[in-house]
Design an enzyme around this catalytic site. Structure first.
Site, mmCIF file in Angstrom:
data_model
loop_
_atom_site.group_PDB
_atom_site.id
_atom_site.type_symbol
_atom_site.label_atom_id
_atom_site.label_comp_id
_atom_site.label_asym_id
_atom_site.label_seq_id
_atom_site.Cartn_x
_atom_site.Cartn_y
_atom_site.Cartn_z
ATOM 1 N N ASN A 1 67.572 -30.597 62.446
ATOM 2 C CA ASN A 1 67.630 -31.038 61.050
ATOM 3 C C ASN A 1 68.040 -32.523 61.015
ATOM 4 O O ASN A 1 69.115 -32.881 61.501
ATOM 5 C CB ASN A 1 68.652 -30.154 60.316
ATOM 6 C CG ASN A 1 68.761 -30.486 58.861
ATOM 7 O OD1 ASN A 1 68.753 -31.657 58.487
ATOM 8 N ND2 ASN A 1 68.867 -29.476 58.017
ATOM 9 N N HIS B 1 70.914 -35.780 58.103
ATOM 10 C CA HIS B 1 72.054 -36.697 58.139
ATOM 11 C C HIS B 1 71.755 -38.011 58.854
ATOM 12 O O HIS B 1 72.554 -38.944 58.780
ATOM 13 C CB HIS B 1 73.295 -35.978 58.647
ATOM 14 C CG HIS B 1 73.678 -34.891 57.687
ATOM 15 N ND1 HIS B 1 73.962 -35.164 56.367
ATOM 16 C CD2 HIS B 1 73.719 -33.544 57.815
ATOM 17 C CE1 HIS B 1 74.196 -34.031 55.730
ATOM 18 N NE2 HIS B 1 74.050 -33.035 56.587
ATOM 19 N N HIS C 1 65.523 -31.297 54.526
ATOM 20 C CA HIS C 1 65.802 -30.732 53.198
ATOM 21 C C HIS C 1 65.595 -31.814 52.146
ATOM 22 O O HIS C 1 66.355 -32.785 52.087
ATOM 23 C CB HIS C 1 67.256 -30.229 53.178
ATOM 24 C CG HIS C 1 67.658 -29.522 51.920
ATOM 25 N ND1 HIS C 1 68.911 -28.983 51.741
ATOM 26 C CD2 HIS C 1 66.989 -29.268 50.772
ATOM 27 C CE1 HIS C 1 68.989 -28.419 50.543
ATOM 28 N NE2 HIS C 1 67.833 -28.592 49.926
ATOM 29 N N ARG D 1 66.279 -32.596 48.801
ATOM 30 C CA ARG D 1 67.100 -32.102 47.690
ATOM 31 C C ARG D 1 66.611 -32.695 46.380
ATOM 32 O O ARG D 1 66.018 -33.774 46.349
ATOM 33 C CB ARG D 1 68.573 -32.481 47.907
ATOM 34 C CG ARG D 1 69.206 -31.801 49.111
ATOM 35 C CD ARG D 1 70.681 -32.127 49.190
ATOM 36 N NE ARG D 1 71.406 -31.434 48.149
ATOM 37 C CZ ARG D 1 72.121 -30.323 48.337
ATOM 38 N NH1 ARG D 1 72.245 -29.794 49.532
ATOM 39 N NH2 ARG D 1 72.742 -29.750 47.338
ATOM 40 N N ARG E 1 69.393 -37.080 47.920
ATOM 41 C CA ARG E 1 70.572 -37.784 48.443
ATOM 42 C C ARG E 1 70.398 -38.186 49.909
ATOM 43 O O ARG E 1 71.041 -39.095 50.383
ATOM 44 C CB ARG E 1 71.838 -36.957 48.266
ATOM 45 C CG ARG E 1 71.922 -35.773 49.170
ATOM 46 C CD ARG E 1 73.260 -35.098 49.075
ATOM 47 N NE ARG E 1 73.446 -34.418 47.798
ATOM 48 C CZ ARG E 1 74.250 -33.370 47.647
ATOM 49 N NH1 ARG E 1 74.967 -32.927 48.683
ATOM 50 N NH2 ARG E 1 74.372 -32.777 46.496
ATOM 51 N N GLU F 1 62.937 -27.618 54.035
ATOM 52 C CA GLU F 1 63.978 -26.891 53.297
ATOM 53 C C GLU F 1 63.917 -27.291 51.842
ATOM 54 O O GLU F 1 63.871 -28.499 51.538
ATOM 55 C CB GLU F 1 65.340 -27.297 53.849
ATOM 56 C CG GLU F 1 66.030 -26.205 54.596
ATOM 57 C CD GLU F 1 67.447 -26.619 54.887
ATOM 58 O OE1 GLU F 1 68.219 -26.810 53.938
ATOM 59 O OE2 GLU F 1 67.752 -26.799 56.070
ATOM 60 N N THR G 1 74.600 -26.986 51.590
ATOM 61 C CA THR G 1 74.245 -25.655 51.103
ATOM 62 C C THR G 1 75.431 -24.726 51.330
ATOM 63 O O THR G 1 75.935 -24.608 52.441
ATOM 64 C CB THR G 1 73.010 -25.124 51.873
ATOM 65 O OG1 THR G 1 72.067 -26.182 51.967
ATOM 66 C CG2 THR G 1 72.395 -23.945 51.179
ATOM 67 N N GLU H 1 66.581 -16.664 57.339
ATOM 68 C CA GLU H 1 67.517 -17.470 58.132
ATOM 69 C C GLU H 1 68.918 -17.027 57.733
ATOM 70 O O GLU H 1 69.307 -17.142 56.567
ATOM 71 C CB GLU H 1 67.319 -18.973 57.861
ATOM 72 C CG GLU H 1 68.315 -19.807 58.669
ATOM 73 C CD GLU H 1 67.964 -21.284 58.715
ATOM 74 O OE1 GLU H 1 66.769 -21.632 58.813
ATOM 75 O OE2 GLU H 1 68.908 -22.092 58.649
ATOM 76 N N HIS I 1 73.509 -23.202 60.077
ATOM 77 C CA HIS I 1 74.563 -23.814 59.262
ATOM 78 C C HIS I 1 75.873 -23.852 60.035
ATOM 79 O O HIS I 1 76.422 -22.818 60.395
ATOM 80 C CB HIS I 1 74.776 -23.127 57.913
ATOM 81 C CG HIS I 1 75.181 -24.127 56.869
ATOM 82 N ND1 HIS I 1 76.450 -24.636 56.789
ATOM 83 C CD2 HIS I 1 74.464 -24.774 55.922
ATOM 84 C CE1 HIS I 1 76.498 -25.525 55.825
ATOM 85 N NE2 HIS I 1 75.306 -25.641 55.283
HETATM 86 N N1 PXP Z 1 69.826 -24.195 57.735
HETATM 87 C C1 PXP Z 1 69.914 -24.390 56.404
HETATM 88 C C2 PXP Z 1 69.176 -23.455 55.510
HETATM 89 C C3 PXP Z 1 70.658 -25.457 55.863
HETATM 90 O O1 PXP Z 1 70.741 -25.631 54.523
HETATM 91 C C4 PXP Z 1 71.282 -26.362 56.746
HETATM 92 C C5 PXP Z 1 72.012 -27.539 56.184
HETATM 93 O O2 PXP Z 1 71.104 -28.423 55.634
HETATM 94 C C6 PXP Z 1 71.147 -26.124 58.113
HETATM 95 C C7 PXP Z 1 70.448 -25.033 58.587
HETATM 96 C C8 PXP Z 1 71.795 -27.031 59.123
HETATM 97 O O3 PXP Z 1 73.169 -26.959 58.962
HETATM 98 P P1 PXP Z 1 74.088 -27.981 59.761
HETATM 99 O O4 PXP Z 1 73.714 -29.353 59.306
HETATM 100 O O5 PXP Z 1 75.468 -27.579 59.368
HETATM 101 O O6 PXP Z 1 73.792 -27.770 61.225
#
Ligand code: PXP
Length: 251
Positions: free
Chosen positions: A10, A13, A46, A48, A52, A73, A104, A154, A197
């Site tokens: 992901n 960030h 994602h 959003r 952001r 996402e 989330t 998931e 997550h």
């Molecule tokens: N899966 C989903 C559905 C999420 O919303 C997120 C956060 O954007 C992640 C995985 C990844 O989570 P993390 O950034 O805490 O590894």
């Protein structure tokens, strides 16, 4: 049981860091390519409602420039469904989204929101997008997810990871049992099981021992670790942790 678990990286960030200065660096698409070169099996982003971190142009470029599946996402809003139908990513993971949250905060209320979610799932599935629902690992939610026609769930690992991080061992053990039971139930319902997550090397290794898990989606920890050892090394270390966990499932 699949021998390997796919790692979806992901890159939200990376975009957070970029947006902190309002410029174009670091580039989440360039980092996605680095992650793929280091062994990432897919990229997750994602978009959003408030944009952001990831922006529309990032999704456009990820679709055009990366050669691994994109897991888009999204909240199940008309705007996001229209974007997903236009872009046709490999997968779409439907998540709950609140403006004021930092990230989330839990799984979808698939039972209570069924009337709202079902048309989005139906449209995306019909368009050939592999839909996953980001959910808590409880029986009613998993059964409603399967009934809705989503091929994938998931499982939300955030509560488990938080309990570990704060040394709440009993809660962590309870949460892990719930995830393990949920993974078994989801698989028995014919759902492919992903998880994500809050995962780090240790929790990714632990959850990879659940034989039903086919994919992990991880972001924040990887971006943080990359500050210390670089993105490619971070991906290699995470892949190794997942592989160790999977070997325990096979043992
Ligand atoms: N899966 C989903 C559905 C999420 O919303 C997120 C956060 O954007 C992640 C995985 C990844 O989570 P993390 O950034 O805490 O590894």
């Amino acid at each position: 049981m699949a021998q390997i678990i796919r790692l979806g990286v992901n890159v939200d960030h990376v975009a957070t860091v970029r947006n902190a200065r309002g410029g174009v660096h670091p580039d989440p698409v360039a980092i996605a390519k680095l992650a793929i070169a280091a062994g990432a099996d897919g990229i997750t982003a994602h978009l959003r409602e408030d944009r952001r971190h990831i922006r529309d142009a990032d999704i456009e470029r990820l679709m055009a420039e990366i050669d691994r599946p994109l897991n888009f996402e999204m909240a199940a809003t008309d705007e996001m469904v229209a974007i997903a139908l236009r872009r046709q990513p490999h997968a779409a993971c439907l998540v709950p989204e609140k403006r004021e949250e930092r990230t989330t905060e839990g799984g979808l209320d698939v039972v209570g929101q069924r009337r709202h979610l079902e048309p989005a799932v139906r449209e995306l599935v019909a368009a050939g997008v592999r839909v996953s629902l980001f959910v808590e690992a409880d029986a009613a939610t998993l059964e409603a997810s399967a009934a809705m026609g989503a091929p994938v769930v998931e499982l939300h690992t955030g509560t488990w990871c938080e309990a570990i991080a704060h040394g709440r061992a009993d809660e962590a053990a309870r949460e892990f049992d719930r995830l393990a039971e949920g993974a078994r139930r989801a698989s028995a319902l014919g759902l492919e099981v992903h998880a994500g997550h809050g995962l780090d090397y240790a929790s990714a290794e632990t959850i990879s021992a659940l034989p039903e898990i086919a994919e992990l989606n991880i972001g924040h920890y990887l971006v943080g670790e990359a500050l210390a050892v670089g993105f490619p090394e971070t991906i290699r270390l995470m892949k190794a942790a997942i592989a160790r966990g999977r070997r325990k499932a096979a043992a």
